[in-house]
Design a protein around this motif. Sequence first.
Motif, short mmCIF file in Angstrom:
data_model
loop_
_atom_site.label_atom_id
_atom_site.label_comp_id
_atom_site.label_asym_id
_atom_site.label_seq_id
_atom_site.Cartn_x
_atom_site.Cartn_y
_atom_site.Cartn_z
N TYR A 28 39.14 34.21 41.73
CA TYR A 28 39.89 32.98 41.52
C TYR A 28 41.09 33.26 40.62
CZ TYR A 28 35.44 31.21 43.15
OH TYR A 28 34.30 30.99 43.87
N PRO A 29 42.14 32.44 40.75
CA PRO A 29 43.32 32.64 39.89
C PRO A 29 43.04 32.24 38.45
CG PRO A 29 43.60 30.68 41.25
CD PRO A 29 42.35 31.36 41.73
N SER A 30 43.78 32.86 37.54
CA SER A 30 43.71 32.48 36.13
C SER A 30 44.72 31.38 35.87
CB SER A 30 43.97 33.68 35.23
OG SER A 30 45.27 34.21 35.47
N THR A 59 49.95 30.34 36.28
CA THR A 59 48.77 30.89 36.94
C THR A 59 49.11 32.26 37.52
OG1 THR A 59 47.11 30.51 38.66
CG2 THR A 59 49.34 29.76 39.12
N SER A 60 48.08 33.10 37.60
CA SER A 60 48.23 34.42 38.18
C SER A 60 47.02 34.69 39.06
CB SER A 60 48.35 35.49 37.09
OG SER A 60 48.48 36.78 37.65
N TRP A 61 47.27 35.26 40.24
CA TRP A 61 46.20 35.44 41.21
C TRP A 61 46.37 36.78 41.90
CZ3 TRP A 61 45.57 32.49 46.48
CH2 TRP A 61 44.32 32.78 47.01
N GLU A 62 45.36 37.63 41.74
CA GLU A 62 45.38 38.91 42.45
C GLU A 62 44.61 38.76 43.76
OE1 GLU A 62 43.81 43.55 42.09
OE2 GLU A 62 43.77 42.24 40.32
N THR A 106 49.86 40.61 43.82
CA THR A 106 49.67 39.62 42.76
C THR A 106 50.66 38.49 42.93
OG1 THR A 106 48.96 41.36 41.25
CG2 THR A 106 49.54 39.25 40.27
#
Length: 492
Positions: free
Chosen positions: A110-112, A161-164, A340
Amino acid sequence: MFSKNIKRLGVVVFLLAAVTGCKVGDPYERPDFDVLPEEYHGSLSRLDSIATDSLDSIPMARMKWIEFFGDYDLVSLIDTALINNLDMQRAVQVLEMSRQDLLQARANFYPSLGGGPGYTRDYRGFYHNNYGSNRGRRIHGENPPRSLYTERLSYNIGVSTSWEIGLWGKLRWKKDAARAAYMQNEEFKKAVQTALVAEVASTYYELLRLKSELAVAKRNLSLNENTLKIVELQYDAGEATSLAVRQTKSQKLRFEALIPQIEREYALQENRLNALLGREPQPIEIRGHLDNAAFNGNYNTGVPMELLQNRPDVAASEYELIASNAEVGIAQALKYPTLTIDASMGLDSYQSNRLFSTPAESLFALINGAIFQPIFQQRKLKTNYKKALARRQMAQLDFKEKIIDAVREVSDAMITLDKLEEEYVLTKERLNTTQRGVTDAALLFRSGFANYLEVITAQSDALDSELGLIDIKMQILLANIELYRSLGGGWQ
């Protein structure tokens, strides 16, 4: 326009994940070892042959420890140990930590999300005739300030938000590794419980043994005191020598010295049991007797293949192999691109009082996607991958060794138990013979047909035989416990 860009980026991400989102690495398969025989060496023992003839025989490893032992006092002690033992409590905490690691590995998909207010103040200063920027010249003209001045002032509040994206299965391999580590620690907790149950039971039976030995020593001491009195009377009557008195007294002192020796060992075993129960040294009431201690033989040992499920240490070793296989997948996935996506939005203004007054003018949004492909990492990625392969091979060897050791331990326990049963029958017969010898020697001694040496020799033989029988009975109990433990019993 903004919503269209988001949709386009979403389509691109979906297509990229669909095309390149395959999981590199090999799925785990249990090695096909040739070390597991069809039956245990020594499986034709008396115990196993009786059990397999019974239709109601219970697999020994699946018996709950409460049913296996059956002694109320022992069950109560084991219950206390499982709650208060410090090693058991530590195993529970280790399992909880690995559970949190597993939850963290699952959350990686899940994204941060983060956010909050921000404040930016950019200072500039005078430098010869050229200073600042065009904005600074517009503000100050051709007369530069002689000290630092504010070039830019900004107030903002927003979320980011950041999502790998889990390409190449890296995140899934991490989750698999965390799950295997969790299961390994769960099996470790079972192994701690299995060892604890066996150790508490062994210490309990040690106390029963010492209790029986103490009773035997006191009874033989009383018998020897009566013999000494008779010899002393004979000496006073001139029918025995001083040598007879001294040798008979020496025999009495030997029996008497056994009592503090047994009492000392009893106290040490009592302290050991208290330590297993997680408490300070204190007296423990032991109401049972060694003569009444026995195990129900109506069970079977099963086949070696069942050790893979029943033995916690064997299962833990396999989970270690599963985790090592997942680490290989992670190391392999790190050699491929990483995608990312970063996004942020919020409010921004040069004046704090206008941050919320005109949101349409201060609203900002940013979406950024980045693909990182490692090119030259000084051979680190290849080295880590090769090392992961080696660790997996080592884990496979450890797994194989653990299986071999488990099968050997079961075989050893079965052979030991079988031979101890034979030895017990012979020792019991010897005890009956020596006890009859003590009775005969006493009658002959009183009648004048035997001397004191024959009496004390008969008494010494009877004592050794009785202590030997107690010791063999104790070894049989310990062999039953070891067989139960080696089969994987004790954690149910």
